[in-house]
Every structure is written in C-alpha cells, then in structure tokens.
Design an enzyme around this catalytic site. Structure first.
Site, PDB file in Angstrom:
ATOM      1  N   GLY A 169       2.750   4.138  14.101  1.00  0.00           N
ATOM      2  CA  GLY A 169       3.981   2.646  13.600  1.00  0.00           C
ATOM      3  C   GLY A 169       3.298   1.752  15.050  1.00  0.00           C
ATOM      4  N   GLY A 185       7.108   4.883   8.379  1.00  0.00           N
ATOM      5  CA  GLY A 185       6.296   6.552   8.651  1.00  0.00           C
ATOM      6  C   GLY A 185       6.934   7.047  10.198  1.00  0.00           C
ATOM      7  N   SER A 186       5.586   7.268  10.663  1.00  0.00           N
ATOM      8  CA  SER A 186       5.321   7.917  10.861  1.00  0.00           C
ATOM      9  C   SER A 186       5.401   6.689  12.881  1.00  0.00           C
ATOM     10  CB  SER A 186       3.833   8.922  11.311  1.00  0.00           C
ATOM     11  OG  SER A 186       3.349   8.202  11.946  1.00  0.00           O
ATOM     12  N   THR A 187       5.765   7.949  13.768  1.00  0.00           N
ATOM     13  CA  THR A 187       5.783   6.859  15.077  1.00  0.00           C
ATOM     14  C   THR A 187       3.869   6.533  15.381  1.00  0.00           C
ATOM     15  OG1 THR A 187       8.520   7.527  15.614  1.00  0.00           O
ATOM     16  CG2 THR A 187       6.688   6.400  17.647  1.00  0.00           C
ATOM     17  N   CYS A 239      13.687  10.656   7.273  1.00  0.00           N
ATOM     18  CA  CYS A 239      13.107  10.036   8.754  1.00  0.00           C
ATOM     19  C   CYS A 239      14.455  10.386   9.620  1.00  0.00           C
ATOM     20  CB  CYS A 239      12.931   8.501   9.122  1.00  0.00           C
ATOM     21  SG  CYS A 239      13.659   7.148   7.913  1.00  0.00           S
ATOM     22  N   LYS A 294       0.709  -1.142  -0.007  1.00  0.00           N
ATOM     23  CA  LYS A 294      -0.140  -0.011  -0.033  1.00  0.00           C
ATOM     24  C   LYS A 294       0.820   0.870   0.036  1.00  0.00           C
ATOM     25  CE  LYS A 294      -2.345   2.947   2.630  1.00  0.00           C
ATOM     26  NZ  LYS A 294      -2.338   3.982   1.512  1.00  0.00           N
TER      27      LYS A 294
END
Length: 482
Positions: A245, A240-242, A296, A188
């Site tokens: 996550g 991706g973002s924390t 990141c 995705k």
C-alpha cells in the site's frame, strides 16, 4: 483436529462434491469481453493449498496486456457512463442473480483455490458477494440523492488490485460500486487465487455486460504495478499489505488519480469482566480463526480483564480443542489450509519468534495433513506489548493474549499499534461499550460480536491500515468526482 474429551461428539466426513465446478486446464486474460492469451504466452500455475494439486494454468499479463485492458476500459467508458443509472442497475441485478444461481459452484471453486472451509465460502463469502451487487444496483439510479451534490460524475477507468484471502468478496467490494457509479474496471486478482475472478468474467458475459466494462488481468505483482502506474487509470483501489500500500501511494503521489487503500490490521478484542463468557469465547474464535486468521480485521490481540483471565482462557482452550482442522471441502471443517507455502513460512517464523521472546505457546492436540499448507490454531499467553507477535500482523491463526485492569488501560493497549482497522468490545453495559468505542482509533468497532459484515455499512481504517471506505453510501464517494 481430534477432540481431547472422550465424550466429545464424533463426526463422519461430509464432503462437498467437486463435480459441481468445472475448472478448465488453462485460462487467458479477460480483455474487451473476450478471453485472450497473454503477450509472450507466459503462464503460471494456481495450486490448491489443501492438497498442493495444480488446478489450472493461468495467463501471466505483461505491461502490454495491461495497456490493452485499460484501453478497452477507456473505450467502454464513454457508453457505459452515459447509460441512465436504472439501465446500469439492470446489469448489476443480473450479475447478482447469476451469482446466487451459481453460488454452490463458486463456493467450491473458492475453497479449492483459497483453502478456506466450504462452510465459510458457502455461508459467508457468496451471500455477501451477491448482497453487494444487489445493494449497489439499488444505488445506481439514486446517485443524485447520495449526498455528493447534484449529478455526481464517474471518474473513468478504475484500476483495482485485490488480495487472496477473500478473492470473490474483495472483487465484489470493488467492482459493484465502480459499475454502479458509471466507471469501467480493470481488475488484477492475487496470483494464488485467480480462478474466481476468471469465473466472474464468464458471469459478466452471461449477464450481457457490454464489452470492456470489466477486464481481468492475472499474474504476480508486476501487472498490478503496471496497472497502478498506468497514466490512463483515474482511480486506484487496493486491498492488501501495508508495505505494498505504501508503494502504491508513492506511485500515485503527484498524479490526479483518486486512491483508496485497505491495508493491514492488528485488531483488539477487549473482554470486560461482565461479558458473557461463552458468547465472548465464540466471538474470539470467530475473530481470529475465521479464514485461518487470514483476515485484515482479525481480532489477533485478546485484551482481557485480569479478574476473569483464567476463567476465559480455560473456556477458550476447551473450545479450541473441539475445532476440526482438515479437508476444506468437508462441511464439518472449521480450520482450512493456509493459502500458500510463502504465507505458511511467515506465520511459522512469527510464531517461533513469539516463543523465542518468552511468550507461552499453546495449541490443542492436532494432527496436520501430510500434503498442503497447515498451521494449528495457536494461543500465546504471557505476552507483553513489546513482543513481536503483539505488534506485527501475523495473518494466520495465532492469538496473543494481554490483560488489563481498568478501561483506560484497555484502551491504551488497544490503541498501542501502528494499525487502526478493527476492534471488538465485550460487556453487558451499553454505556461502557459506547464510552470505550469512542476512544478506540479503529475504523470498525464491533459490540458483543466480531467479523460481522454488511454491504450497507462502510469499512476501512486509520493509520497504517489505510484510508477511504468501502461499503455503504460512503463506498460510492471513492468512484465519483465530488
């Protein structure tokens, strides 16, 4: 960005041609080797960040579509996993060669959809994409010798969710090791940058990859969440973002799914008083302004020894005044567009917070284009560790400067973060670099350089930067039952 010096070298525009890439007016989902409409017929628009021009309409996957993709991957897994490694390698080699042949087209596409400068997509992203497929093709028939025991087995169906900052490179980081180890994939891509993944689907067909081995479902966070939660997915990989996550970790908890997370960062770039100043300045610029700081592992915190702080900052400001901001398709452009209006708003809010909290803000003379999403390279001094800009990941071209007197203080400040993804050390003394690096809680530590990547080297973080490694021999383990 206009140079501040009257003697600065002037450039004429050198645009890359858009005609090398043919973007269709609409794209469907790629399931079981074919492009197909989404259930319900929903679509969304993908926009060029530098102009706000609509590039194409893309299908919005539903839960039913995700289920179709997973079933296709499960069906393909039986034959794909049974192939000898040398046979799987042939497909990966084919994909790598096609990527090289179509690299100019893909570089222009990525620049249009993402907003990053063409010289980055052309000279960094695409060569690394091909290199990852070549590298893992080489591993496909050597898994018995990878250090994970005799006859390690693939897991099954890998559900992979990737971000918008390196769309095609993150795809390669995930798909290449998954296919080499005998898994099948449902991927995705990010909602704002779906096009390169859909072009990759065409590359899979061009390479003759068996149907269902790679499936691409597009949309916002909902199909991604459905993919992560699907009961027939054996492995989840997310970059991706924390915050997202953590949500994925909660979803996967209590299941047998294998999980790797590569999340946020607040990388420290430590410059000692014996560092080569000009070389360090280039490393600092590359560390935070590469891809507009939307990285990141960006070196977003400059931690400089107090005795050289003024000299370094003077040199850094001179260098920033020569950067060129503008059309990402211009081969002279250094700073491209921010990926989306939402991301621009976040960067702006955090930079404003830094100023409101008392940090001193500086940007070079800069004229921003009227259309698109733009943010000038920004430098903050008089920053303390309590400032929001020193603690939160901004994910933009914003550098916070802190100082230190002793190596122990540098280490303490570098480690004073919830993240643990990257760091850089600048010094002429190898013993000092090794001593400091061993004390840094970061997955990647660069020595007298920054943001250098290689498919043979593992990448990943600690703490809230996630867990697991991608790249190198270590990257195989996440896709094997060991």
């Amino acid at each position: 960005m206009a140079p501040v010096s009257a003697s600065a070298f002037e450039y004429a525009p050198a645009p890359e041609s858009r005609s090398v890439v043919d973007i269709a007016p609409s794209y469907g989902l790629f399931i079981d080797g074919e492009f197909t409409d989404a259930t319900g017929g929903k679509v969304f628009k993908t926009v060029s960040p530098s102009t706000e021009e609509v590039l194409s309409e893309v299908a919005e996957a539903s839960e039913e579509d995700v289920d179709r993709a997973v079933k296709a991957a499960r069906k393909a897994f039986e034959k794909w996993s049974a192939l000898p490694g040398a046979e799987r390698a042939k497909y990966l080699f084919r994909i790598a060669r096609i990527i090289q042949e179509r690299s100019r087209e893909l570089a222009v596409l990525e620049t249009l959809d993402n907003g990053k400068p063409i010289k980055e997509t052309r000279d960094a992203d695409l060569p690394l994409v091909a290199a990852h497929f070549f590298y893992y093709a080489g591993w496909a028939d050597k898994l018995d010798h990878a250090g994970f025991g005799a006859s390690p087995r693939p897991l099954g169906v890998a559900g992979q969710v990737i971000p918008w900052n390196f769309p095609l490179l993150m795809l390669a980081w995930k798909i290449a090791p998954a296919l080499a180890t005998g898994n099948t994939v449902v991927l995705k891509p990010a909602e704002t940058t779906p096009l390169s993944a859909l072009f990759f689907a065409d590359i899979c067909r061009q390479a003759g990859l068996p149907k269902g081995v790679v499936n691409i479902v597009t949309g916002d966070g909902r199909p991604g969440a459905a993919l992560v939660a699907h009961p027939d997915v054996n492995k989840v990989a997310f970059t991706g973002s924390t915050a997202v996550g953590k949500a994925i970790a909660r979803t996967v908890a209590g299941t047998r799914k294998k999980l790797t997370l590569e999340l946020g960062g607040k990388g420290a770039n430590i410059v000692f008083d014996d560092a080569p100043i000009d070389q360090a300045v280039e490393g600092i610029v590359n560390g935070i302004f590469f891809n507009q700081g939307q990285v990141c592992c960006a070196g977003s915190r400059l931690i400089v020894q107090e005795s050289i702080q003024d000299e370094l900052l003077d040199a850094l400001k001179r260098r920033l005044s020569t950067l060129r901001l503008g059309d990402p398709l211009d081969k002279n452009t250094d700073i491209g567009a921010i990926n989306s209006a939402e991301q621009l708003a976040r960067i702006t809010a955090l930079a404003d917070a830094g100023e409101a909290e008392g940090a001193e803000r500086w940007s070079p003379a800069c004229e921003l284009p009227d259309a698109g999403y733009w943010f000038a390279p920004t430098l903050f001094t008089n920053v303390t560790q309590a400032h929001t800009i020193a603690r939160e990941e901004i994910f933009g071209p914003v550098l916070s400067v802190l100082s230190f007197r002793t190596p122990d203080e540098a280490v303490a400040k570098a480690n004073n973060t919830q993240y643990g993804l990257s760091a850089g050390i600048w010094s002429e003394k190898g013993s000092r670099i090794l001593a400091v690096a061993s004390k840094l809680r970061a997955g990647v530590v660069w020595s007298n350089t920054f943001n250098k990547f290689d498919p043979t080297s593992p990448f990943g973080g600690y703490k809230e930067s996630g867990f697991g490694r991608e790249g190198g021999r270590h990257g195989l383990e996440a896709y094997l039952d060991v």
